[in-house]
Structure formats: structure tokens, C-alpha cells
Scaffold this active site. Structure first.
Site, PDB file in Angstrom:
ATOM      1  N   TYR A  93       0.799  -1.218   0.000  1.00 45.45           N
ATOM      2  CA  TYR A  93       0.000   0.000   0.000  1.00 45.45           C
ATOM      3  C   TYR A  93       0.836   1.273   0.000  1.00 45.45           C
ATOM      4  O   TYR A  93       0.285   2.369  -0.046  1.00 45.45           O
ATOM      5  CB  TYR A  93      -0.843   0.054   1.266  1.00 45.45           C
ATOM      6  CG  TYR A  93      -2.267  -0.368   1.081  1.00 45.45           C
ATOM      7  CD1 TYR A  93      -2.563  -1.674   0.741  1.00 45.45           C
ATOM      8  CD2 TYR A  93      -3.306   0.530   1.246  1.00 45.45           C
ATOM      9  CE1 TYR A  93      -3.870  -2.076   0.581  1.00 45.45           C
ATOM     10  CE2 TYR A  93      -4.607   0.134   1.084  1.00 45.45           C
ATOM     11  CZ  TYR A  93      -4.893  -1.169   0.759  1.00 45.45           C
ATOM     12  OH  TYR A  93      -6.188  -1.552   0.609  1.00 45.45           O
ATOM     13  N   LYS A 142       1.068 -13.591   6.149  1.00 45.73           N
ATOM     14  CA  LYS A 142       1.180 -14.568   5.059  1.00 45.73           C
ATOM     15  C   LYS A 142       2.669 -14.937   4.947  1.00 45.73           C
ATOM     16  O   LYS A 142       3.258 -14.967   3.865  1.00 45.73           O
ATOM     17  CB  LYS A 142       0.634 -13.891   3.790  1.00 45.73           C
ATOM     18  CG  LYS A 142       0.346 -14.781   2.650  1.00 45.73           C
ATOM     19  CD  LYS A 142      -0.886 -15.645   2.821  1.00 45.73           C
ATOM     20  CE  LYS A 142      -0.913 -16.651   1.688  1.00 45.73           C
ATOM     21  NZ  LYS A 142      -1.622 -17.883   1.961  1.00 45.73           N
ATOM     22  N   ASP A 197      -5.089 -16.630   5.178  1.00 49.10           N
ATOM     23  CA  ASP A 197      -6.205 -17.363   4.562  1.00 49.10           C
ATOM     24  C   ASP A 197      -6.911 -18.242   5.592  1.00 49.10           C
ATOM     25  O   ASP A 197      -8.136 -18.347   5.604  1.00 49.10           O
ATOM     26  CB  ASP A 197      -5.781 -18.161   3.330  1.00 49.10           C
ATOM     27  CG  ASP A 197      -4.429 -18.819   3.480  1.00 49.10           C
ATOM     28  OD1 ASP A 197      -3.523 -18.199   4.056  1.00 49.10           O
ATOM     29  OD2 ASP A 197      -4.271 -19.966   3.048  1.00 49.10           O
ATOM     30  N   ASP A 217      -6.991  -4.683   5.315  1.00 49.22           N
ATOM     31  CA  ASP A 217      -8.039  -4.110   4.487  1.00 49.22           C
ATOM     32  C   ASP A 217      -9.121  -5.156   4.223  1.00 49.22           C
ATOM     33  O   ASP A 217     -10.319  -4.917   4.437  1.00 49.22           O
ATOM     34  CB  ASP A 217      -7.410  -3.649   3.162  1.00 49.22           C
ATOM     35  CG  ASP A 217      -8.300  -2.689   2.411  1.00 49.22           C
ATOM     36  OD1 ASP A 217      -9.364  -2.327   2.938  1.00 49.22           O
ATOM     37  OD2 ASP A 217      -7.942  -2.307   1.285  1.00 49.22           O
TER      38      ASP A 217
END
Ligand code: NAD
Length: 382
Positions: free
Chosen positions: A135, A205, A245, A269
Site C-alpha cells: 500500500y 502470510k 487465509d 483491508d
């Protein structure tokens, strides 16, 4: 008597409507809780379309200065200017004031219809890192000389040969720092301890992006152990982690397992909006951008300007209102904050809400924005 000055940006589109509603309800709650001993002094500061038309700037310096001077403030949604200059006013504000935490509490109100069977189990506070990650805006468009230069560097200097279609690729850079991760995780741990929440889950992640997302996890654990080791040893604080996930799946299947979430910008987000949907959607999800070191904080509605319903007296003011309630809690004005929560609970349990929520309730009574505002004020006044 305590008077706290609150700079506020009305915002574009539905901004003026949600701002008026929140101010009326917050003022009523403060009056009821403190009988005139505490008051908010609302100070309008210019930003957005209106500021551009009258002052020639989407975000005049005086607005930033007011937020700096008074420490906290609140804003309605702003139209993202199209073309040139500022990429996003929200990002500009966050960067200028280094508001490194995007704080999104997510809870369910009885009566609000949800797509999950047990929305009452959703009670989480998300700490989303706000200044780094993919971002950060470091990216180059495919076909540009910069993209070519960047690829040449990767290929020739760094020995990268894994880019599948180099000629047509755009490129983005994902910076994740130790300092940035540490200050975010520190704020999440502090918040958990201060609010009687036991678990902080680091969501990342890191199995795939080992040095960026994996770094976040590693630095997060180290920071927690170094600065909150005593609380962890005493069983007052538990730090764990989960791959993003798996978290998204578990947050649907067993949300009761999670309390405070600390995560990177992009994960945060997606997570924030998914969790918001579980408890009723954008109309009701509040947020804040905070720098816990300088004390600067801007509270905001999480939805956009909703131009399709602007001026129609149907917008749901709850996202903006609940961000105002977060602001009261930030000030330690918890009695007034609780009055607003209770009034919303009463209203929703009776099926009284703006159209977006009421139309989904079995015995919903759809109210216009002003009617709903007056109704909440009347419940608060008792
Ligand atoms: P949006 O959130 O404005 O609207 C999406 C949909 O949700 C619309 O159908 C709208 O009517 C509905 N909606 C949104 N808030 C609602 C509410 N409180 N009550 C009832 N319905 C509501 O998103 P968008 O249409 O993608 O964006 C419009 C503009 O807002 C764009 O310029 C965008 O850049 C800007 N934006 C600003 C912010 C911000 O200032 N924080 C955030 C998101 C988008």
C-alpha cells in the site's frame, strides 16, 4: 467544566448528513452523562470537494494544523480526487500525521441481520498497519520507462529470472520494516491489556512472503516477549499467530476464538471489510487512524461518500456515529459512549433503523436519517 475542541471534516456526498446526525447524538449522550460538566466544541475544518471549490485545495494546510494542534478529530467520507496531485485524501492525512494504526472494532448489535448464524460471537478489534506494505504506493505501470528500468535492475543486478512476462508486467514494492511492525504490535498488546482482552493474534502470510510478512510475525513475537514478557508469563496476555487465509476461514467458522488482531496493511483491508459484513456491513462499521506515540487520532466513517444516496435523507449514520463513540472512549468519556451503545441496541432490538438495515429485519421499521437521529436522541434523553 471540561471542553474539548474537536476539529471535524464534514466530508463530501453523504458526509454532511452523517456528521449532523452524529453530532446531535454525541452531544445528547454527553449532556445526559455529564449534565453540562463536559462538552465537545465542534470546529469545522475544510477538506474535500467544498474546500477545493472555495479555497483551491482539497486539503488546506490549516486543516492538517488543526488536527495536529488539537490531537484528535473526526471526518466524514471524502471524494477521491480524480487525476493529478493527491492520490487519496485519506492516505494523505494518514501519511502526513503518520497515523500508523488503522483501528477497526467489530461487534454485533442485537437485531441487525447478518449473513452468519452466530454474529454475536464476532467481537474483535483489528489493528491494521497503516503506513507500509504494498500500500505504500511504490509501483510502476507496465510499459513505462520506470518499469523497464526496475525490471532491468532486478534481472541484471539481482539475478531475478522469475518474472513470467517481464515486458508487460507492472511492478509494486512491498516494504515491511521492523520499526513499523513493532509499533503496531506494541499498540495492539497495550490495547489488549488496557481493555481486558487476553489474546493478540498476529495475522500474516509469512509462509509465502518470508521476509516481509514473515518478518512481521517474527518481530511481533519478539517485541511482545521483550516488552510484555511479564504479562505473558502471568497469563494476562496470549500472543499467537495465524496465516491470513486460515484466519479468514476461522473468522467465519469460529470467530469467538479471536479478540485483538494485529496485521499488515493489505490483509487488514480485506479482514476489516469481511468482518464488518458479518455484523451488518459498511453502514455500521466505525474506524480510526491513530498514532499512539504522538497522540494524533482521526476517527472516521469507513464507507465512502455514497453519491447515489447523498441528500436523500436515507444514509445510515451509524458508521460515523460509532467512530465518534470510539473518540469518546479514546477521551475516556465512557459513560457517554455507553449511552450511545445502549440506545442503538434498544433501537435495533425494536427493528428501528435506517432503510439499509431495516429492510433486512423481520419486523423492520425503516426510518429516514433525521427521524432515526431524533429517535436515538429521544432514547438517550429517556
Ligand atoms: P461507498 O461506500 O460510497 O458506497 C458503496 C455503496 O454502499 C453505495 O451503494 C452506497 O449507497 C452504500 N453505502 C455506503 N455507505 C452507506 C451508508 N452509511 N448507509 C447506507 N448505504 C451506504 O463506496 P464507493 O461508491 O466505492 O465510493 C464513492 C466515493 O467515496 C469515491 O470517491 C471513493 O473514493 C470515496 N471513498 C471515500 C472513503 C473515505 O473517505 N474514507 C472510503 C471509501 C470510498
Amino acid at each position: 467544566m471540561t471542553i474539548k475542541t474537536i476539529p471535524f471534516i464534514k466530508g463530501d456526498g453523504v458526509g454532511p448528513e452523517v456528521t449532523a446526525a452524529s453530532q446531535a447524538i454525541l452531544n445528547a449522550a454527553i449532556e445526559k452523562a455529564y449534565h453540562g460538566q463536559k462538552k465537545l466544541d465542534w470546529l469545522e475544518v475544510p477538506a474535500g470537494q467544498k474546500a477545493f471549490e472555495t479555497l483551491g485545495s482539497y486539503m488546506p494546510d490549516e486543516t492538517l494544523e488543526a488536527f495536529r494542534k488539537y490531537g484528535i478529530g473526526i471526518k466524514g467520507p471524502l471524494t477521491t480526487p480524480v487525476g493529478g496531485g493527491i492520490r487519496s485524501l485519506n492516505v494523505y492525512l494518514r501519511q502526513s500525521l503518520d497515523l500508523y494504526v488503522c483501528l477497526r472494532p467489530v461487534r454485533w448489535f442485537k437485531g441487525v441481520v447478518s449473513p452468519v448464524t452466530h454474529p454475536e460471537n464476532v467481537d474483535m478489534v483489528i489493528f491494521r498497519e497503516n503506513t507500509e506494505d504494498i500500500y505504500a504506493g511504490i509501483e510502476w505501470e507496465n510499459g513505462s520507462p520506470e518499469a523497464k528500468k526496475f525490471y532491468d535492475f532486478l534481472h541484471n543486478e539481482m539475478g531475478v529470472s522469475k518474472v513470467r512476462f517481464p515486458e508487460t508486467s507492472s511492478f509494486g514494492v512491498k516494504p515491511v520494516s521492523r520499526e513499523g511492525s513493532e509499533r503496531l504490535v506494541r499498540a495492539a498488546c497495550r490495547y489488549a491489556l488496557d481493555h481486558g482482552r487476553k489474546t493478540v493474534t498476529l495475522v500474516h502470510k509469512g509462509n509465502i512472503m518470508k521476509f516481509t510478512e514473515g518478518g512481521f510475525k517474527k518481530w511481533g513475537y519478539e517485541l511482545a516477549q521483550r516488552e510484555f514478557g511479564e504479562e505473558i508469563a502471568a497469563g494476562k496476555l496470549v500472543i499467537n499467530d495465524l496465516i491470513c487465509d486460515a484466519f479468514l476461514q476461522n473468522a467465519l467458522l469460529k470467530p469467538q476464538d479471536y479478540s485483538v488482531i494485529a496485521t499488515l496493511n493489505l490483509n487488514g483491508d480485506y479482514i476489516s471489510d469481511m468482518l464488518a459484513a458479518q455484523v451488518g456491513g459498511v453502514g455500521i462499521a466505525p474506524g480510526a487512524n491513530i498514532n499512539y506515540q504522538s497522540g494524533n487520532a482521526i476517527f472516521e466513517a469507513t464507507h465512502g461518500t455514497a453519491p447515489d444516496i447523498a441528500g436523500k435523507d436515507i444514509v445510515n449514520p451509524c458508521s460515523h456515529l460509532l467512530s465518534g463513540v470510539m473518540m469518546l472512549e479514546h477521551l475516556g468519556w465512557n459513560e457517554a459512549a455507553d449511552l450511545v451503545y445502549q440506545a442503538l441496541e434498544t433501537s435495533f432490538a425494536r427493528g428501528c433503523a435506517t432503510t439499509d438495515l431495516a429492510r433486512l429485519m423481520p419486523d423492520g421499521k425503516a426510518m429516514g436519517t433525521r427521524e432515526f437521529t431524533d429517535y436515538i436522541v429521544s432514547i438517550i434523553k429517556g
